[in-house]
Design an enzyme around this catalytic site. Structure first.
Site, short mmCIF file in Angstrom:
data_model
loop_
_atom_site.label_atom_id
_atom_site.label_comp_id
_atom_site.label_asym_id
_atom_site.label_seq_id
_atom_site.Cartn_x
_atom_site.Cartn_y
_atom_site.Cartn_z
N THR A 99 14.19 16.96 -45.60
CA THR A 99 14.79 18.19 -46.12
C THR A 99 13.70 19.15 -46.56
OG1 THR A 99 16.56 19.00 -47.52
CG2 THR A 99 14.96 17.58 -48.57
N LYS A 111 22.02 19.97 -51.93
CA LYS A 111 20.92 19.22 -52.52
C LYS A 111 20.37 19.87 -53.77
CE LYS A 111 19.72 17.88 -47.86
NZ LYS A 111 18.74 17.99 -46.79
N GLY A 136 16.78 20.06 -57.61
CA GLY A 136 16.97 19.82 -56.18
C GLY A 136 16.29 18.53 -55.80
N SER A 192 10.19 17.30 -46.07
CA SER A 192 9.50 17.39 -44.79
C SER A 192 9.07 18.81 -44.45
CB SER A 192 10.38 16.83 -43.68
OG SER A 192 11.63 17.51 -43.66
N GLY A 206 12.93 26.15 -41.95
CA GLY A 206 14.00 25.76 -41.04
C GLY A 206 13.70 26.07 -39.59
N CYS A 247 10.55 23.08 -39.08
CA CYS A 247 10.79 21.65 -39.36
C CYS A 247 12.13 21.21 -38.77
CB CYS A 247 10.78 21.42 -40.87
SG CYS A 247 11.19 19.72 -41.33
N THR A 277 15.05 20.29 -41.26
CA THR A 277 15.50 21.35 -42.17
C THR A 277 16.38 22.31 -41.40
OG1 THR A 277 13.45 21.16 -43.44
CG2 THR A 277 14.70 23.21 -43.70
#
EC number: 3.4.25.2
Length: 176
Positions: free
Chosen positions: A2, A34, A46, A125, A157, A160, A163
Site C-alpha cells: 500500500t 486504511k 494510517g 510499497s 499509484g 507502484c 497502490t
C-alpha cells in the site's frame, strides 16, 4: 502492500492512503479504508501491511491513547514496547503512521517510534515514490497539506503496482 503519506503544513496535518488490498500478486479489494480517526477525532492514523494485523494495532493504539489521555508520543512508545515484547503481537506485520496537532510518528513492530524530518511520512510499497513527490511539492509549491498528500498518492499509484487511486484522506487543523 500500500501507500500511506502524511504531510503537515500551515496548521494542517493530513494522513492519506490508497485502498488496494492484495493477496500475493492478486488484487483482492480496491476500496479498503486504511486511514481512520482515533481518540475522539483528535488523532489520525494510517497503516501499511496486513489488514487484520493493522486493525488489531489500531484497537491497541486507541487503548493506549485512552490510558495516556491522548498523549500521542507516550501512547506510541507504549504500543511499540508491547508490540516488541508480546509474543503474539510480534507476529503482526504492519507499520502505523499516526499524527495529532503536535506530532507525526511512524510506529514499527521492531519497537521503533520515529518522528520523521519535516513531519513528512510515507510508508508502504509506494512510500518512496510518495515521499519524493511530497518532498518536491513541499519545497517548491504553496499547495496545501491535503493537495500535496493527494498528488503524492496519485504519483505513487501511477508507479507502484500495489497502490491504487482510491484514496481515503483524514485531516486535522490546529493553530500553527
Amino acid at each position: 502492500m500500500t501507500t500511506i503519506v502524511s504531510v503537515r503544513r500551515n496548521g494542517h496535518v493530513v494522513i492519506a492512503g490508497d485502498g488496494q488490498a492484495t493477496l500475493g500478486n492478486t488484487v483482492m479489494k480496491g476500496n479498503v479504508k486504511k486511514v481512520r480517526r482515533l481518540y475522539n477525532d483528535k488523532v489520525i492514523a494510517g497503516f501499511a501491511g496486513g489488514t487484520a494485523d493493522a486493525f488489531t494495532l489500531f484497537e491497541l493504539f486507541e487503548r493506549k491513547l485512552e490510558m495516556h489521555q491522548g498523549h500521542l508520543v507516550k501512547a506510541a512508545v507504549e504500543l511499540a514496547k508491547d508490540w516488541r515484547t508480546d509474543r503474539m503481537l510480534r507476529k503482526l506485520e504492519a507499520l502505523l503512521a499516526v499524527a495529532d496537532e503536535t506530532a507525526s510518528l511512524i510506529i514499527t513492530g521492531n519497537g521503533d517510534v520515529v518522528q520523521p524530518e519535516n513531519d513528512l511520512i510515507a510508508i508502504g510499497s509506494g512510500g518512496p515514490y510518495a515521499q519524493a513527490a511530497a518532498r518536491a511539492l513541499l519545497e517548491n509549491t504553496e499547495l496545501s497539506a491535503r493537495e500535496i498528500a493527494e498528488k503524492a498518492l496519485d504519483i505513487a499509484g501511477d508507479i507502484c503496482i500495489y497502490t491504487n487511486h482510491f484514496h481515503t484522506i483524514e485531516e486535522l487543523s490546529y493553530k500553527a
